[in-house]
Design a protein around this motif. Sequence first.
Motif, PDB file in Angstrom:
ATOM      1  N   VAL A  34     121.432 -29.474  -2.485  1.00 26.66           N
ATOM      2  CA  VAL A  34     121.598 -29.022  -3.865  1.00 26.66           C
ATOM      3  C   VAL A  34     121.804 -30.211  -4.799  1.00 26.66           C
ATOM      4  CG1 VAL A  34     123.067 -27.683  -5.413  1.00 26.66           C
ATOM      5  CG2 VAL A  34     122.486 -26.782  -3.176  1.00 26.66           C
ATOM      6  N   ARG A  35     122.529 -31.207  -4.364  1.00 22.68           N
ATOM      7  CA  ARG A  35     122.795 -32.356  -5.233  1.00 22.68           C
ATOM      8  C   ARG A  35     121.515 -33.080  -5.618  1.00 22.68           C
ATOM      9  NH1 ARG A  35     126.059 -36.735  -1.854  1.00 22.68           N
ATOM     10  NH2 ARG A  35     125.049 -38.124  -3.281  1.00 22.68           N
ATOM     11  N   TYR A  36     120.541 -33.152  -4.686  1.00 29.64           N
ATOM     12  CA  TYR A  36     119.270 -33.795  -4.991  1.00 29.64           C
ATOM     13  C   TYR A  36     118.420 -32.923  -5.915  1.00 29.64           C
ATOM     14  CZ  TYR A  36     120.533 -36.807  -1.089  1.00 29.64           C
ATOM     15  OH  TYR A  36     121.180 -37.664  -0.250  1.00 29.64           O
ATOM     16  N   GLN A  37     118.426 -31.614  -5.677  1.00 32.01           N
ATOM     17  CA  GLN A  37     117.672 -30.711  -6.545  1.00 32.01           C
ATOM     18  C   GLN A  37     118.234 -30.736  -7.970  1.00 32.01           C
ATOM     19  OE1 GLN A  37     116.610 -26.808  -4.949  1.00 32.01           O
ATOM     20  NE2 GLN A  37     117.368 -27.506  -2.956  1.00 32.01           N
ATOM     21  N   LEU A  38     119.549 -30.750  -8.091  1.00 34.83           N
ATOM     22  CA  LEU A  38     120.174 -30.800  -9.415  1.00 34.83           C
ATOM     23  C   LEU A  38     119.894 -32.143 -10.092  1.00 34.83           C
ATOM     24  CD1 LEU A  38     121.965 -29.461 -11.538  1.00 34.83           C
ATOM     25  CD2 LEU A  38     123.935 -30.446 -10.356  1.00 34.83           C
ATOM     26  N   ALA A  39     119.953 -33.220  -9.338  1.00 36.03           N
ATOM     27  CA  ALA A  39     119.666 -34.539  -9.904  1.00 36.03           C
ATOM     28  C   ALA A  39     118.233 -34.600 -10.421  1.00 36.03           C
ATOM     29  CB  ALA A  39     119.897 -35.623  -8.854  1.00 36.03           C
ATOM     30  N   CYS A  40     117.298 -34.056  -9.681  1.00 31.76           N
ATOM     31  CA  CYS A  40     115.898 -34.034 -10.103  1.00 31.76           C
ATOM     32  C   CYS A  40     115.756 -33.230 -11.390  1.00 31.76           C
ATOM     33  CB  CYS A  40     115.041 -33.433  -8.994  1.00 31.76           C
ATOM     34  SG  CYS A  40     113.292 -33.394  -9.383  1.00 31.76           S
ATOM     35  N   PHE A  41     116.395 -32.070 -11.450  1.00 35.12           N
ATOM     36  CA  PHE A  41     116.334 -31.241 -12.652  1.00 35.12           C
ATOM     37  C   PHE A  41     116.926 -31.965 -13.854  1.00 35.12           C
ATOM     38  CE2 PHE A  41     118.686 -28.405 -15.476  1.00 35.12           C
ATOM     39  CZ  PHE A  41     117.629 -27.688 -16.025  1.00 35.12           C
ATOM     40  N   PHE A  56     117.565 -40.728  -5.246  1.00 37.58           N
ATOM     41  CA  PHE A  56     118.685 -39.927  -5.732  1.00 37.58           C
ATOM     42  C   PHE A  56     120.012 -40.424  -5.172  1.00 37.58           C
ATOM     43  CE2 PHE A  56     115.162 -36.832  -6.208  1.00 37.58           C
ATOM     44  CZ  PHE A  56     115.203 -36.790  -7.586  1.00 37.58           C
ATOM     45  N   GLU A  57     119.997 -40.888  -3.946  1.00 36.29           N
ATOM     46  CA  GLU A  57     121.236 -41.420  -3.359  1.00 36.29           C
ATOM     47  C   GLU A  57     121.720 -42.628  -4.159  1.00 36.29           C
ATOM     48  OE1 GLU A  57     124.298 -40.820  -1.231  1.00 36.29           O
ATOM     49  OE2 GLU A  57     122.544 -39.645  -0.746  1.00 36.29           O
ATOM     50  N   ILE A  58     120.796 -43.488  -4.532  1.00 42.35           N
ATOM     51  CA  ILE A  58     121.140 -44.670  -5.323  1.00 42.35           C
ATOM     52  C   ILE A  58     121.594 -44.277  -6.720  1.00 42.35           C
ATOM     53  CG2 ILE A  58     120.180 -46.730  -6.416  1.00 42.35           C
ATOM     54  CD1 ILE A  58     118.343 -46.958  -3.909  1.00 42.35           C
ATOM     55  N   SER A  59     120.841 -43.385  -7.363  1.00 49.42           N
ATOM     56  CA  SER A  59     121.175 -43.038  -8.743  1.00 49.42           C
ATOM     57  C   SER A  59     122.455 -42.207  -8.834  1.00 49.42           C
ATOM     58  CB  SER A  59     120.013 -42.305  -9.413  1.00 49.42           C
ATOM     59  OG  SER A  59     119.831 -41.040  -8.851  1.00 49.42           O
ATOM     60  N   LEU A  60     122.750 -41.404  -7.823  1.00 49.72           N
ATOM     61  CA  LEU A  60     123.992 -40.619  -7.849  1.00 49.72           C
ATOM     62  C   LEU A  60     125.221 -41.474  -7.557  1.00 49.72           C
ATOM     63  CD1 LEU A  60     122.799 -37.369  -6.051  1.00 49.72           C
ATOM     64  CD2 LEU A  60     123.556 -37.564  -8.428  1.00 49.72           C
ATOM     65  N   SER A  61     125.030 -42.659  -7.007  1.00 56.28           N
ATOM     66  CA  SER A  61     126.171 -43.523  -6.696  1.00 56.28           C
ATOM     67  C   SER A  61     126.362 -44.629  -7.731  1.00 56.28           C
ATOM     68  CB  SER A  61     125.999 -44.132  -5.307  1.00 56.28           C
ATOM     69  OG  SER A  61     124.872 -44.974  -5.290  1.00 56.28           O
ATOM     70  N   ARG A  62     125.676 -44.541  -8.859  1.00 60.46           N
ATOM     71  CA  ARG A  62     125.807 -45.552  -9.910  1.00 60.46           C
ATOM     72  C   ARG A  62     127.173 -45.480 -10.572  1.00 60.46           C
ATOM     73  NH1 ARG A  62     120.318 -46.051 -13.301  1.00 60.46           N
ATOM     74  NH2 ARG A  62     119.655 -47.810 -12.070  1.00 60.46           N
ATOM     75  N   PRO A  63     127.575 -46.549 -11.251  1.00 60.05           N
ATOM     76  CA  PRO A  63     128.827 -46.520 -12.003  1.00 60.05           C
ATOM     77  C   PRO A  63     128.788 -45.418 -13.072  1.00 60.05           C
ATOM     78  CG  PRO A  63     128.001 -48.762 -11.849  1.00 60.05           C
ATOM     79  CD  PRO A  63     126.942 -47.874 -11.283  1.00 60.05           C
ATOM     80  N   HIS A  90      94.011 -42.204  -5.967  1.00 61.22           N
ATOM     81  CA  HIS A  90      94.756 -42.295  -7.223  1.00 61.22           C
ATOM     82  C   HIS A  90      95.792 -43.404  -7.104  1.00 61.22           C
ATOM     83  CE1 HIS A  90      97.904 -40.165  -5.000  1.00 61.22           C
ATOM     84  NE2 HIS A  90      96.976 -39.301  -4.662  1.00 61.22           N
ATOM     85  N   ASN A  91      96.267 -43.842  -8.243  1.00 63.30           N
ATOM     86  CA  ASN A  91      97.335 -44.852  -8.227  1.00 63.30           C
ATOM     87  C   ASN A  91      98.636 -44.197  -7.813  1.00 63.30           C
ATOM     88  OD1 ASN A  91      95.825 -47.032  -9.025  1.00 63.30           O
ATOM     89  ND2 ASN A  91      96.212 -46.721 -11.191  1.00 63.30           N
ATOM     90  N   GLN A  92      99.396 -44.876  -7.004  1.00 57.72           N
ATOM     91  CA  GLN A  92     100.686 -44.352  -6.590  1.00 57.72           C
ATOM     92  C   GLN A  92     101.724 -45.452  -6.665  1.00 57.72           C
ATOM     93  OE1 GLN A  92     100.627 -42.787  -2.629  1.00 57.72           O
ATOM     94  NE2 GLN A  92     100.041 -40.762  -3.327  1.00 57.72           N
ATOM     95  N   TRP A  93     102.930 -45.075  -7.066  1.00 58.31           N
ATOM     96  CA  TRP A  93     104.061 -45.973  -6.974  1.00 58.31           C
ATOM     97  C   TRP A  93     104.566 -45.911  -5.551  1.00 58.31           C
ATOM     98  CZ3 TRP A  93     105.646 -49.050 -10.885  1.00 58.31           C
ATOM     99  CH2 TRP A  93     105.169 -48.755 -12.148  1.00 58.31           C
ATOM    100  N   ARG A  94     105.139 -46.994  -5.094  1.00 56.15           N
ATOM    101  CA  ARG A  94     105.746 -46.960  -3.765  1.00 56.15           C
ATOM    102  C   ARG A  94     106.852 -45.932  -3.761  1.00 56.15           C
ATOM    103  NH1 ARG A  94     107.536 -52.760  -2.504  1.00 56.15           N
ATOM    104  NH2 ARG A  94     109.199 -51.502  -1.677  1.00 56.15           N
ATOM    105  N   LYS A  95     106.954 -45.177  -2.687  1.00 50.85           N
ATOM    106  CA  LYS A  95     107.959 -44.128  -2.604  1.00 50.85           C
ATOM    107  C   LYS A  95     109.315 -44.736  -2.252  1.00 50.85           C
ATOM    108  CE  LYS A  95     104.772 -40.524  -1.396  1.00 50.85           C
ATOM    109  NZ  LYS A  95     104.353 -39.545  -0.420  1.00 50.85           N
ATOM    110  N   CYS A  96     110.322 -44.237  -2.914  1.00 49.44           N
ATOM    111  CA  CYS A  96     111.694 -44.648  -2.622  1.00 49.44           C
ATOM    112  C   CYS A  96     112.445 -43.408  -2.161  1.00 49.44           C
ATOM    113  CB  CYS A  96     112.349 -45.253  -3.861  1.00 49.44           C
ATOM    114  SG  CYS A  96     114.075 -45.689  -3.605  1.00 49.44           S
ATOM    115  N   PHE A  97     112.703 -43.313  -0.896  1.00 50.93           N
ATOM    116  CA  PHE A  97     113.343 -42.121  -0.356  1.00 50.93           C
ATOM    117  C   PHE A  97     114.834 -42.066  -0.679  1.00 50.93           C
ATOM    118  CE2 PHE A  97     109.586 -42.786   2.310  1.00 50.93           C
ATOM    119  CZ  PHE A  97     108.958 -41.569   2.114  1.00 50.93           C
ATOM    120  N   GLU A  98     115.401 -43.169  -1.133  1.00 51.33           N
ATOM    121  CA  GLU A  98     116.815 -43.209  -1.463  1.00 51.33           C
ATOM    122  C   GLU A  98     117.057 -43.135  -2.973  1.00 51.33           C
ATOM    123  OE1 GLU A  98     115.503 -45.963   0.306  1.00 51.33           O
ATOM    124  OE2 GLU A  98     115.831 -45.047   2.248  1.00 51.33           O
TER     125      GLU A  98
END
Length: 105
Positions: free
Chosen positions: A92-99, A46-53, A36-44
């Motif tokens: 928890v912060r990653y689970q909440l961010a995903c939700f 949520f870390e990147i998105s939670l640290s945005r302005p 199947h087609n897959q996007w490259r995985k970015c393991f960071e």
Amino acid sequence: MVTMMTTVIALFLTRTSSGLQVPASMLSGPGSRGPHNQWRKCFELFEISLSRPDRDFRHEYRVGRPTVDHLIHLLEQNPIFQSTGKRPQRQVRYQLACFLLLYGS
């Protein structure tokens, strides 16, 4: 008038579609897509998105940073977020961010 409009639209679509054939052929690759087609995985992600302005954070999660921090503080104490099995849970912060990302889209 209708014939002229039809001609203009046909010409536009012809030029546009021919312009898309080159990028589409570049994206298709050698023809082997694997299971199947897959996007490259970015393991960071949520870390990147939670640290945005703050403005970008509110736009992405649809709530302010203080609200998310307060929710994290409340949820961390809940035993459902404590792993009792073999595999550890994400923080928890990653689970909440995903939700919030899924719920807000």
